[in-house]
Design an enzyme around this catalytic site. Structure first.
Site, PDB file in Angstrom:
ATOM      1  N   SER A  39       0.980  -1.280   0.302  1.00 12.80           N
ATOM      2  CA  SER A  39      -0.108   0.459   0.079  1.00 12.80           C
ATOM      3  C   SER A  39       1.023   0.771   0.376  1.00 12.80           C
ATOM      4  CB  SER A  39      -1.043   0.078   1.273  1.00 12.80           C
ATOM      5  OG  SER A  39      -0.080  -0.357   2.282  1.00 12.80           O
ATOM      6  N   LYS A  40      -0.280   2.111   0.133  1.00 10.66           N
ATOM      7  CA  LYS A  40       0.748   3.561   0.314  1.00 10.66           C
ATOM      8  C   LYS A  40       2.404   3.763   0.806  1.00 10.66           C
ATOM      9  CE  LYS A  40      -2.057   7.091  -2.232  1.00 10.66           C
ATOM     10  NZ  LYS A  40      -3.575   6.345  -2.197  1.00 10.66           N
ATOM     11  N   ARG A  41       1.419   3.116   2.205  1.00  8.75           N
ATOM     12  CA  ARG A  41       2.258   2.804   2.829  1.00  8.75           C
ATOM     13  C   ARG A  41       3.854   2.817   2.765  1.00  8.75           C
ATOM     14  NH1 ARG A  41       1.905  -0.892   7.389  1.00  8.75           N
ATOM     15  NH2 ARG A  41       0.238  -1.780   5.899  1.00  8.75           N
ATOM     16  N   GLY A  47       5.310   3.124   0.693  1.00 13.10           N
ATOM     17  CA  GLY A  47       6.195   4.220  -0.200  1.00 13.10           C
ATOM     18  C   GLY A  47       6.183   4.114  -1.803  1.00 13.10           C
TER      19      GLY A  47
END
Length: 478
Positions: A247-249, A251
């Site tokens: 996910s976006k987490r 990076g």
RNA sequence: GCUCCCUUCGUCUAUCGGUUAGGACGCGAGAUUUUCAUUCUUGAAAGAGGGGUUCGAUUCCCCUAGGGAGCGCCA
């Protein structure tokens, strides 16, 4: 999967939905399809699954094409818009209706939602069974626009013979009646994908496992139309380093993110293909070898975690084995995409480019990404007086400056400004004075690059040239 | 909750019932070296747990545990 299973060459496709950029998992799926087609003289088609008009996004389509191009995955013909084929999809829906394989359902979204809630509360499977499946169409309300649902089998089971997942059995009672046409008359993905794959002559459908249950339900459309069901291969997902869905987490999801981090397409491809697929103990595999070796049947079933360290290592390998000219080209192309890159970009002219190419042999040995390459080339971009970092300042103490003064005198007398001649000069100086080579090289490095770490100083002297080198040394003496 | 899938070193994986369970990344040690890196040598590190089947299970079957995916008028 053997190529002779289908008498002709395979026709595969990559079918992303235009909801965002090209996800790294999608990139791997595209790579698998591409390798399979290109390795067997087949076709690799591209189709944009844009039946949902509310989510259609031209920028997303452009980003996906851009990502594929960067990864050097070329497709055959033009990208097909699924939405543009809506009439054909509707015609098939009508045919299914005529055959009694589909029916109109007048339930409202809120009714369906309520039924699901109730099922959940009662601990029953959350599938919606439309009452209109068996009701007389004469009872149909005239003021409600219906959806078209597939009349899926309720008994027995649907079997998906998957080249990755194996034989997967779904009890039909757990599969509900797919909506194939929305109340606004637009066909849904589940209908469109089947019709398009059929019309495009797709022989092998290679996609993410998240589509596996859909496959069981879609199979009933093939059956309803008496079409040949293609072969399937549902590849596992890619997780982040912590095992959770990428996910976006984490990076970096979009392939463009990897480009911006300075990875080479060939390295990313090599890394991606090894996530789930392998050929014995081989790790570094050329694209030519991949085309020869890759086979869908070799893909494993378990999800893989993304390991940036390994990607980095592979990238370093491919950087070391790239030509100096190619690296400089890629490095310059990357500048507009990175922070502070435009400032550097403004300094790139033919002379600077030539310097970069000359510096590359010693620089590429010590870089794992193009970003590190750019950072390592800072000494070429900086103008006098050059900035020095803390460690460089520490090196340049009184003794070091005295050494530099002596070297400056000697260098001025050097007739041939080459790295070997300069190295001889420095070595004889260190022998004469009894100073260790490191004691001489480090002050030089600090004076020339402003850092404690750089390519070999004699290469730096050479690339910088006589005038600039002497001036930078002089800057530290006075 | 229901359906389906997965489980070998920290990570990616090899093993087509019999291996000292191999390789790679990462990590430790050493060598080379003007810094860093490269390169080379070397070390530690794994079959989730429990039952079967078998002369023999990492490998085949079942159960448990853990993880994942799906269950949209999204794709």
């Amino acid at each position: 999967m053997t190529a002779d299973k289908t008498t002709s060459a395979p026709i595969v496709r990559f079918a992303p939905s235009p909801t965002g950029y090209l996800h790294i998992g999608g990139a791997r799926t595209a790579l698998f399809n591409w390798l399979y087609a290109r390795g067997r003289g087949g076709k690799f088609l591209l189709r944009i699954e844009d039946t949902d008009r509310e989510r259609n996004n031209e920028a997303a389509v452009a980003a996906i094409l851009d990502g594929l191009k960067w990864l050097e995955l070329d497709w055959d013909g033009e990208a097909v818009s699924q939405f543009a084929r809506g009439d054909r999809h509707r015609a098939i829906a009508d045919e299914l209706l005529a055959r009694g394989a589909a029916y109109h359902c007048y339930c409202s979204p809120s009714e369906i939602e309520a039924a699901r809630e109730q099922a959940k509360a009662e601990g029953r499977p959350q599938i919606f069974l439309s009452p209109w499946r068996d009701r007389d169409p004469k009872d149909a309300p005239t003021d409600i626009k219906p959806v078209v649902r597939l009349k899926a089998a309720r008994d027995g089971e649907t079997i998906v013979n998957d080249h990755v997942q194996g034989r997967v059995v779904f009890p039909n009672k757990d599969l509900d009646d797919l909506i194939i046409v929305r109340s606004d008359g637009n066909p849904t993905y589940n209908l469109a994908v089947v019709v398009d794959d059929h019309d495009m002559g797709i022989t092998q459908v290679v996609r993410g496992v998240d589509h596996l249950t859909n496959t069981a339900r879609q199979t009933q459309i093939y059956l309803g139309m008496h079409w040949t069901v293609p072969e399937f291969a549902h590849v596992p997902l890619i997780h982040g380093p912590d095992g959770a869905k990428l996910s976006k987490r984490h990076g970096a999801q979009a392939v463009q993110d990897y480009r911006a981090m300075g990875y080479l397409p060939v390295a990313l491809r090599n890394y991606l293909v090894r996530l789930g697929w392998s050929h014995g103990d081989d790790e570094i595999i050329s694209t030519e070898q991949l085309l020869e070796w890759f086979d869908i049947d070799g893909i494993g079933k378990s999800a893989a975690r993304f390991d940036f360290k390994k990607l980095e290592d592979l990238n370093g390998h491919y950087i070391r084995h790239s030509s100096d000219d190619e690296l400089v080209t890629r490095l310059i192309d990357l500048l507009p995409e990175i922070e502070g890159g435009t400032t550097i970009d403004a300094k790139i002219d033919a002379a600077m480019r030539a310097k970069l190419v000359r510096a590359m042999p010693s620089m590429k040995e010590r870089a794992k990404t193009l970003l590190e390459l750019i950072d390592g080339a800072q000494f070429l971009f900086s103008a006098r007086p050059i900035a020095r970092d803390e460690k460089a300042e520490k090196i340049l103490d009184a003794d070091a400056r005295a050494t530099l003064k002596a070297l400056h005198t000697r260098f001025t007398a050097v007739t041939e400004w080459t790295s070997t001649a300069l190295e001889d000069e420095v070595r004889s100086y260190s022998e004469e004075t009894g100073a260790k080579l490191g004691k001489v090289a480090q002050p030089l490095r600090a004076a020339l690059t402003g850092r404690a770490v750089s390519p070999p100083v004699f290469d730096v002297l050479d690339v910088l040239g006589r005038e600039e080198s002497l001036a930078r040394i002089a800057d530290c003496v006075t």
